[in-house]
Design a protein around this motif. Structure first.
Motif, PDB file in Angstrom:
ATOM      1  N   ASN A  76      -3.937  -0.342   0.553  1.00  0.00           N
ATOM      2  CA  ASN A  76      -4.008   1.094   0.784  1.00  0.00           C
ATOM      3  C   ASN A  76      -4.274   1.846  -0.513  1.00  0.00           C
ATOM      4  O   ASN A  76      -4.993   2.843  -0.518  1.00  0.00           O
ATOM      5  CB  ASN A  76      -2.703   1.597   1.396  1.00  0.00           C
ATOM      6  CG  ASN A  76      -2.614   1.295   2.862  1.00  0.00           C
ATOM      7  OD1 ASN A  76      -3.520   0.689   3.410  1.00  0.00           O
ATOM      8  ND2 ASN A  76      -1.555   1.698   3.486  1.00  0.00           N
ATOM      9  N   HIS A 122      -2.830   8.272  -5.595  1.00  0.00           N
ATOM     10  CA  HIS A 122      -2.908   9.710  -5.841  1.00  0.00           C
ATOM     11  C   HIS A 122      -1.998  10.139  -6.985  1.00  0.00           C
ATOM     12  O   HIS A 122      -2.202  11.152  -7.613  1.00  0.00           O
ATOM     13  CB  HIS A 122      -2.505  10.467  -4.575  1.00  0.00           C
ATOM     14  CG  HIS A 122      -3.680  10.801  -3.735  1.00  0.00           C
ATOM     15  ND1 HIS A 122      -3.577  11.428  -2.533  1.00  0.00           N
ATOM     16  CD2 HIS A 122      -4.990  10.583  -3.919  1.00  0.00           C
ATOM     17  CE1 HIS A 122      -4.761  11.588  -2.015  1.00  0.00           C
ATOM     18  NE2 HIS A 122      -5.634  11.075  -2.822  1.00  0.00           N
ATOM     19  N   GLN A 146      -7.716   8.436   1.437  1.00  0.00           N
ATOM     20  CA  GLN A 146      -6.847   8.333   2.610  1.00  0.00           C
ATOM     21  C   GLN A 146      -6.181   6.976   2.632  1.00  0.00           C
ATOM     22  O   GLN A 146      -6.705   6.004   2.098  1.00  0.00           O
ATOM     23  CB  GLN A 146      -7.647   8.526   3.901  1.00  0.00           C
ATOM     24  CG  GLN A 146      -7.513   9.895   4.531  1.00  0.00           C
ATOM     25  CD  GLN A 146      -6.176  10.125   5.166  1.00  0.00           C
ATOM     26  OE1 GLN A 146      -5.210   9.432   4.911  1.00  0.00           O
ATOM     27  NE2 GLN A 146      -6.098  11.149   6.006  1.00  0.00           N
ATOM     28  N   ARG A 147      -5.022   6.927   3.229  1.00  0.00           N
ATOM     29  CA  ARG A 147      -4.283   5.680   3.295  1.00  0.00           C
ATOM     30  C   ARG A 147      -4.521   4.910   4.580  1.00  0.00           C
ATOM     31  O   ARG A 147      -4.317   3.704   4.629  1.00  0.00           O
ATOM     32  CB  ARG A 147      -2.782   5.966   3.188  1.00  0.00           C
ATOM     33  CG  ARG A 147      -2.301   6.308   1.820  1.00  0.00           C
ATOM     34  CD  ARG A 147      -0.911   6.882   1.883  1.00  0.00           C
ATOM     35  NE  ARG A 147      -0.024   6.057   2.677  1.00  0.00           N
ATOM     36  CZ  ARG A 147       0.654   5.013   2.186  1.00  0.00           C
ATOM     37  NH1 ARG A 147       0.542   4.712   0.938  1.00  0.00           N
ATOM     38  NH2 ARG A 147       1.443   4.314   2.955  1.00  0.00           N
ATOM     39  N   LEU A 148      -4.868   5.594   5.634  1.00  0.00           N
ATOM     40  CA  LEU A 148      -4.896   4.923   6.932  1.00  0.00           C
ATOM     41  C   LEU A 148      -6.194   5.184   7.696  1.00  0.00           C
ATOM     42  O   LEU A 148      -6.820   4.264   8.187  1.00  0.00           O
ATOM     43  CB  LEU A 148      -3.697   5.396   7.758  1.00  0.00           C
ATOM     44  CG  LEU A 148      -3.377   4.579   8.975  1.00  0.00           C
ATOM     45  CD1 LEU A 148      -2.893   3.219   8.545  1.00  0.00           C
ATOM     46  CD2 LEU A 148      -2.313   5.252   9.795  1.00  0.00           C
ATOM     47  N   PRO A 189      -2.800  10.742   9.187  1.00  0.00           N
ATOM     48  CA  PRO A 189      -1.352  10.850   9.329  1.00  0.00           C
ATOM     49  C   PRO A 189      -0.716  11.385   8.045  1.00  0.00           C
ATOM     50  O   PRO A 189      -1.334  11.324   6.991  1.00  0.00           O
ATOM     51  CB  PRO A 189      -0.935   9.399   9.561  1.00  0.00           C
ATOM     52  CG  PRO A 189      -1.931   8.617   8.820  1.00  0.00           C
ATOM     53  CD  PRO A 189      -3.212   9.380   8.855  1.00  0.00           C
ATOM     54  N   GLU A 234       2.327   4.522   9.470  1.00  0.00           N
ATOM     55  CA  GLU A 234       2.900   5.142   8.282  1.00  0.00           C
ATOM     56  C   GLU A 234       4.424   5.148   8.342  1.00  0.00           C
ATOM     57  O   GLU A 234       5.084   5.031   7.313  1.00  0.00           O
ATOM     58  CB  GLU A 234       2.372   6.589   8.116  1.00  0.00           C
ATOM     59  CG  GLU A 234       0.935   6.682   7.665  1.00  0.00           C
ATOM     60  CD  GLU A 234       0.678   6.131   6.275  1.00  0.00           C
ATOM     61  OE1 GLU A 234       0.836   4.914   6.098  1.00  0.00           O
ATOM     62  OE2 GLU A 234       0.308   6.889   5.377  1.00  0.00           O
TER      63      GLU A 234
END
Lengths: 181, 395, 190
Positions: free
Chosen positions: B150, C182, B159-161, C139, C46
């Motif tokens: 990720n 990030h 973005q992670r997902l 999400p 998540e």
């Protein structure tokens, strides 16, 4: 491309299933068109023929032809079988039409059991009744859902069990509005 | 298991598993009729996550549907993006006037991210299966590695997902500075981690005996019930779209395909839960190799090229206002098996029909067959071994 | 013995804290919000990652429970369709008071990307159950979830001490990522 040319297959099968036609889509993809009466026989032959051996049903779906800008306008539901042969590694598309008012087709779940689920989905979303299907119930929508959502003339319901989908002041942009856009 | 529990008494009990059940991977509901501990009948009930994605496809414009493909299968969103974009590119390619050329660099990046996402998706799959049968720790090891994938994707696209990374005609962003080294570093430590994971779970006698011989699907059954992907290969069918109907640069990479061959030994049968599990693990290893190969293939960024990745090609946007009329069928190999898009275009800027064929849908079609006669406790192991993701079934 | 400092229970080696029972219970409640293990869609992944080793939501005393009868908190993670919404209500009904609801992600808040064209998605779970904290994002990052839980803790404390539920829901906004790419400084482009 691994798609099989439709014409030789049609010539081979024409004796047993006279309604078969080799056609191409507007963008040149070959497919076999067959009348519903010959459908199950044709698919069985395609499965058992030594040179064709379509042993797997890769996809069974449908689309609505209502207002589709084709050369011959129709309001039928077009059902599509996408076949694949694990033996010969080729694929083929078979299409047939079901009339909109009396939407019936014979079931193909006897040819490939995989069709049981696909046909339930087509029944739920397009309202095509597959005669002889072992378990023809809605699969996606709740059992008491009204209408078949993927038909082009489907009107979005305002509420379900008395609860509205929408936030206050929100409106659907449904299919008719889309055409005006 | 006592003798009484396994002898049929003739009395059945109905048990509703789900839609809220910790082992059904989301909101799948299965109504099980059992006689003692033996499952007599099982009826899956779907649609708790039917979000009408196919209808939305008919309402939005061609490029606007890409974010929705993320939500068709969020565990492997890159592969889902790729499947749709390839299908639209194939539709455009049916007319020579609208053919899109994807830059070579973008093709390689696509394969790279797809394989990375396959790794992280299979980690969830094997981890969740282990969790379902009672081993919680391997799942946490899987999640820890997934975080690292990720991180790479987050640097790549923010973005992670749900990535929305692959676009029609290329990819959205070029690889960030130092991405190659970062991915190579990740792969090195990941391989070491997998050795530990295998010691923990794969060679664990309890886990192996738990899954051995459960819900074996024979080769012919797998084909006629339309199983795809690792579930099909677990049953011994040597078929992988990446090798047999290659797309992108997979043809140059030479994909090696693992098949199930009764890995559990004497107690197992070909195509049982353990075979499906091991095939996924072997695919992870293969993906690691493919990532390394793809990094080698990656062409250097030429100075004079203005758009080396084809992200937002201006003419593609123009052509998508008026794509060729007709239909196209495009199949890709996602982690859960074949993800095929059947698109019908009426020559306007919105699709006429977007059909997604997913691996989990056909896998759930065989549930009622394989679960008959198994123990009640095996039901969760079977769901885990088929690796169903509910939005893929319901869409 | 005449030393006024030497009261019972307050010697340096005895470590006794005197408090009202209510406050003690509130403290305990606040630090052990057991949540219902319940995920519908993308946000569920998540949520799983938040329970994973990096974010480790267990350290906040949040332990997943499989049955609603043992849970204090329901995290509605993901899209709620009409078919599902009635089930969510059923689950909420089974939880014991005081119960709390966190709506995680745009879909549970308002329908998210499915709000406009979908025929089957309910636009917001707050039509069925009262929501205490909304977490936007599609999400949301796990940090946002943790932030939402922190906001919820304030409410739990307030409820325990005053018996009042805060009526207006809290909306999480402006999350600083604490982990991951990030958070790292951007590397110099060469």
């Amino acid at each position: 491309m691994t798609a099989l040319a439709a014409e030789p297959v049609a010539a081979r099968m024409r004796q047993r299933t006279p309604s078969i036609e080799a056609r191409t889509t507007e963008n040149g993809q070959p497919f076999l068109f067959v009348a519903p009466a010959d459908l199950v026989l044709l698919l069985t032959l395609l499965r058992d023929d030594e040179d064709l051996r379509f042993d797997a049903l890769m996809d069974l779906t449908a689309y609505d032809l209502l207002k589709y800008p084709a050369k011959a306008p129709s309001d039928a539901i077009c059902a599509v079988w996408l076949l694949w042969s694990h033996v010969h590694r080729h694929e083929l598309m078979v299409q047939t039409h079901a009339a909109r008012s009396d939407c019936r087709l014979p079931t193909t779940s006897g040819v490939w059991p995989a069709a049981i689920y696909f046909e339930r989905e087509v029944f739920d979303l397009y309202g095509v009744h597959f005669d002889g299907h072992p378990d023809l119930r809605r699969i996606m929508c709740p059992q008491d859902w009204v209408g078949h959502p993927l038909r082009k003339d489907y009107v979005y319901p305002a509420t379900y069990h008395g609860v509205s989908h929408l936030r206050d002041g929100q409106h659907f942009e449904s299919q008719p509005a889309r055409e005006a856009r | 298991m006592t003798v009484e529990a396994t002898t049929p008494s003739g009395e059945t009990m109905q048990l509703s598993m789900g839609p809220h059940h910790p082992a059904t991977h989301g909101v799948l509901r299965i109504v099980v009729e059992s006689d003692g501990e033996i499952v007599q009948n099982c009826t899956p009930d779907h649609g708790y996550l039917h979000r009408s994605i196919e209808k939305i496809g008919e309402c939005v414009e061609w490029p606007m549907f890409v974010p929705y493909t993320d939500r068709v299968d969020y565990v492997c969103a890159m592969n889902a993006n790729l499947a749709y974009c390839l299908a639209v590119e194939r539709l455009l390619a049916t007319d020579p006037a609208t053919t899109v050329v994807v830059p070579r660099r973008a093709e390689v990046i696509r394969v790279l991210v797809a394989e990375l996402n396959r790794i992280s998706s299979h980690l969830i799959a094997v981890g969740a299966m282990a969790m379902d049968v009672g081993a919680y720790t391997p799942f946490l090891h899987g999640i820890a590695q997934r975080e690292l994938v990720n991180d790479i994707f987050e640097k790549l696209c923010g973005q992670r997902l749900t990535y929305n990374y692959v676009t029609i005609g290329g990819v959205a962003f070029d690889l960030h500075h130092g991405a190659g080294d970062e991915i190579a570093r990740f792969l090195d430590q990941f391989e070491r981690e997998m050795v530990r994971f295998n010691r923990l779970l794969t060679t664990n006698a309890i886990f192996r005996d738990r899954c051995a011989g459960v819900a074996a699907v024979t080769r012919d059954e797998a084909i006629e019930w339309g199983l795809v992907g690792p579930n099909l290969r677990g049953s011994g069918v040597d078929f992988d779209l990446r090798r047999d109907v290659p797309y992108g640069v997979y043809g140059e990479l030479g994909v090696r395909v693992p098949v199930g061959q009764c890995f559990a030994g004497r107690r197992g049968r070909q195509g049982d839960c353990y075979d499906r599990y091991v095939v996924r693990l072997l695919e992870i290893n293969e993906s690691v190799r493919l990532c390394r190969e793809a990094l080698k293939l990656l062409p250097p960024k030429a100075e004079k090229e203005t758009d080396p990745i084809g992200g937002w090609q201006a003419d593609v946007t123009k052509q998508l206002k008026k794509p060729p009329k007709g239909s196209v069928h495009c199949r890709t190999e996602a982690p859960r098996g074949e993800m095929g898009y059947f698109l019908v275009s009426d020559g306007t800027k919105t699709p006429w029909r977007v059909r997604v064929r997913t691996g989990s849908f056909s896998a759930s079609g065989i549930f009622h067959k394989v679960m008959r006669g198994t123990f009640l406790a095996d039901v969760v192991a079977i769901i885990g071994s088929f690796d169903v993701v509910v939005p893929e079934i319901d869409r | 013995m005449a030393d006024p400092q030497c009261r019972p229970g307050n010697a340096s080696h005895e470590q006794i804290h005197l408090t009202a029972v209510d406050e003690f219970l509130a403290w305990g409640k606040e630090h052990s919000l057991f949540y219902l293990l319940f995920a519908t869609a993308c946000c569920g992944i998540e949520l799983m990652q938040a329970g994973g080793p990096r974010y480790d939501i267990d350290r906040l005393g949040m332990i997943p429970r499989a049955t609603p009868r043992q849970a204090d908190l329901m995290i509605v993670a993901g899209t709620i369709t009409h078919k599902m919404a009635e089930r969510v209500k059923l689950l909420w009904d089974q939880m014991t008071e005081p119960r709390w609801v966190v709506s995680m992600g745009s879909c549970a808040n308002s329908g998210g990307p499915f709000s406009k064209w979908s025929y089957s998605v309910l636009n917001g779970i707050d039509k069925y159950v009262p929501v205490d904290v909304y977490i936007p994002g599609c999400p949301p990052r796990p940090e946002a979830l943790i932030d939402g839980v922190m906001a919820l803790r304030e409410r739990v404390r307030l409820y325990r001490t005053t018996g009042q539920r805060t009526k207006t829901p809290h909306v999480v906004a402006g999350i600083e990522p604490a982990f991951g790419a990030h958070h790292e400084k951007p590397e110099q482009k060469t």
